[in-house]
Design an enzyme around this catalytic site. Structure first.
Site, mmCIF file in Angstrom:
data_model
loop_
_atom_site.group_PDB
_atom_site.id
_atom_site.type_symbol
_atom_site.label_atom_id
_atom_site.label_comp_id
_atom_site.label_asym_id
_atom_site.label_seq_id
_atom_site.Cartn_x
_atom_site.Cartn_y
_atom_site.Cartn_z
ATOM 1 C CB CYS A 118 8.943 6.701 -6.353
ATOM 2 S SG CYS A 118 9.174 5.316 -7.480
ATOM 3 C CE LYS B 207 13.516 1.086 -7.046
ATOM 4 N NZ LYS B 207 12.184 1.240 -6.455
ATOM 5 N NE ARG C 178 9.163 0.897 -13.114
ATOM 6 C CZ ARG C 178 10.102 1.649 -13.660
ATOM 7 N NH1 ARG C 178 9.984 2.049 -14.914
ATOM 8 N NH2 ARG C 178 11.163 2.013 -12.962
ATOM 9 N NE ARG D 12 9.855 4.059 -10.906
ATOM 10 C CZ ARG D 12 8.550 4.307 -10.986
ATOM 11 N NH1 ARG D 12 8.105 5.534 -11.013
ATOM 12 N NH2 ARG D 12 7.686 3.307 -11.050
ATOM 13 C CE LYS E 32 13.718 -2.961 -7.039
ATOM 14 N NZ LYS E 32 12.748 -1.963 -6.794
ATOM 15 C CE1 TYR F 201 7.957 -10.367 -6.968
ATOM 16 C CE2 TYR F 201 10.017 -10.213 -8.193
ATOM 17 C CZ TYR F 201 8.942 -9.599 -7.568
ATOM 18 O OH TYR F 201 8.864 -8.239 -7.536
HETATM 19 C C1 PBG Z 1 8.621 0.731 -6.285
HETATM 20 C C2 PBG Z 1 9.356 -0.534 -6.545
HETATM 21 C C3 PBG Z 1 9.769 -1.075 -7.773
HETATM 22 C C4 PBG Z 1 10.238 -2.354 -7.470
HETATM 23 C C5 PBG Z 1 10.137 -2.535 -6.093
HETATM 24 N N1 PBG Z 1 9.599 -1.390 -5.531
HETATM 25 C C6 PBG Z 1 9.665 -0.591 -9.167
HETATM 26 C C7 PBG Z 1 10.264 0.679 -9.570
HETATM 27 O O1 PBG Z 1 11.087 1.285 -8.873
HETATM 28 O O2 PBG Z 1 9.861 1.139 -10.631
HETATM 29 C C8 PBG Z 1 10.719 -3.350 -8.487
HETATM 30 C C9 PBG Z 1 10.601 -4.776 -8.093
HETATM 31 C C10 PBG Z 1 10.655 -5.734 -9.238
HETATM 32 O O3 PBG Z 1 10.829 -5.363 -10.416
HETATM 33 O O4 PBG Z 1 10.531 -6.919 -8.945
HETATM 34 N N2 PBG Z 1 9.318 1.877 -6.269
#
Ligand code: PBG
Length: 328
Positions: free
Chosen positions: A129, A196, A206, A222, A253, A318
């Protein structure tokens, strides 16, 4: 004990649809939902996600058609994930993302509210990221924040209503807020992915964004920047810090595994809390539905109610585009 009067009758309030409606204290509406959109550069035509029925990777023109259809379903708020064709180590080109934002805002103006996800995971060769050090072992915080603030400015110039940083570096909210304000974009909101977690449930996402950490010799996950699921104190501190740096919305999240975080945070902040029902959670419902083990619609509604009960005010899902129809 079985004689009437010897127990509390809780079933009177469950007895029929009318009284259940009266006794309910939690409501859900499509009006509090945000629909994610994926738009991929150089995609010949839109493709449906393998794991998520009804969720597409769009082209820059098909996304306009998709939004028009979503508006017919009462959905006006969107979270955009741009997927650029080119990937780099340090020098990133944000022009495709800006073009998508501009196209959407030119087509729909203020009848849509457009938040743009802000992260480098679809831009870096590593799938991380942010920018890594030369050895690929460490995320460079300051360098990443600089790039993100510049990216945010380009999205704001293109017409984004909200910037949604999902990268999890420190100090990004303050840096982005300052950059936006100095350029005269003080009305552009920030929705921070503030709590998050480093989660197993991002898999289908991903896949779509080609954003899995992918290199042999670099950080393999991550965990050095996303929150440890065992550390609710970190989740709280990170969200409260982002609020103090200028985030307008906070976010938790994924969703269902972190209801306790939503509940605790809602007691500690006066900012609206968004919850992201992430791709793996969506796909889980899909797979159960495929085996006829749940009805997708009812499973989504039950999930949304749980989010509201915990204290969320915004739901990113979604399935937003079916919410109005499903909720009746
Ligand atoms: C990007 C990001 C992610 C998601 C939203 N923005 C993936 C991650 O952090 O690897 C996940 C959203 C989803 O799984 O619906 N950093």
């Amino acid at each position: 004990m079985d004689q009437p009067g010897h127990y509390m009758n809780q079933r009177r309030l469950r007895a029929n649809a009318h009284v259940r409606e009266l006794a309910a204290t939690v409501t859900v509406s499509h009006k509090e939902m945000i629909q994610p959109l994926f738009v991929e550069e150089n995609l010949p035509e839109r493709v449906e996600n393998r794991h998520m029925t009804g969720v597409f990777s769009d082209t820059i023109s098909s996304v306009v058609t998709q939004i028009a259809a979503d508006m017919q379903q009462g959905i006006h708020k969107f979270l955009l994930f741009p997927i650029p064709a080119a990937r780099h180590e340090i020098h990133f080109d944000f022009s495709f993302a800006a073009e998508v934002v501009q196209t959407i805002k030119n087509a729909f103006g203020d009848s849509v509210w457009l938040a743009a996800d802000l992260c480098l995971c679809s831009y870096t060769n590593s799938g991380h990221c942010g920018i890594l050090d030369a050895a690929g072992k460490k995320l460079l915080n300051a360098e990443t924040v600089n790039v993100l603030a510049n990216y945010a400015l380009q999205l704001a110039r293109a017409g984004a209503d909200c910037i949604a940083p999902s990268d999890m570096t420190d100090g990004r909210i303050g840096a982005i807020r300052r950059a936006l304000d100095e350029a005269g974009f003080d009305e552009v909101a920030i929705m921070s992915y503030s709590s998050k977690f480093s989660s197993n449930f991002y898999g289908p996402f991903r896949d779509v964004c080609k954003s899995s950490p992918n290199q042999q010799n670099s950080l393999k996950d991550r965990k050095t920047y996303q929150i440890d699921p065992r550390n609710p104190l970190d989740a709280m501190a990170s969200s409260l810090r982002d609020a103090s740096e200028g985030a307008d919305f906070l976010m938790v999240k994924p969703g269902l595994p972190y209801l306790d975080i939503i509940a605790a945070l809602s007691q500690r902040t006066d900012k609206p809390i968004a919850v992201y029902h992430v791709s793996g959670e969506y796909a889980a419902i899909e797979l159960l539905a495929k085996e006829s083990l749940v009805e997708a619609k009812s499973a989504h509604i039950e999930t949304w109610i749980a989010f509201k009960r915990a204290g969320a005010t915004v739901i990113i899902t979604y399935a937003a585009r079916w919410a109005k129809q499903w909720l009746g």
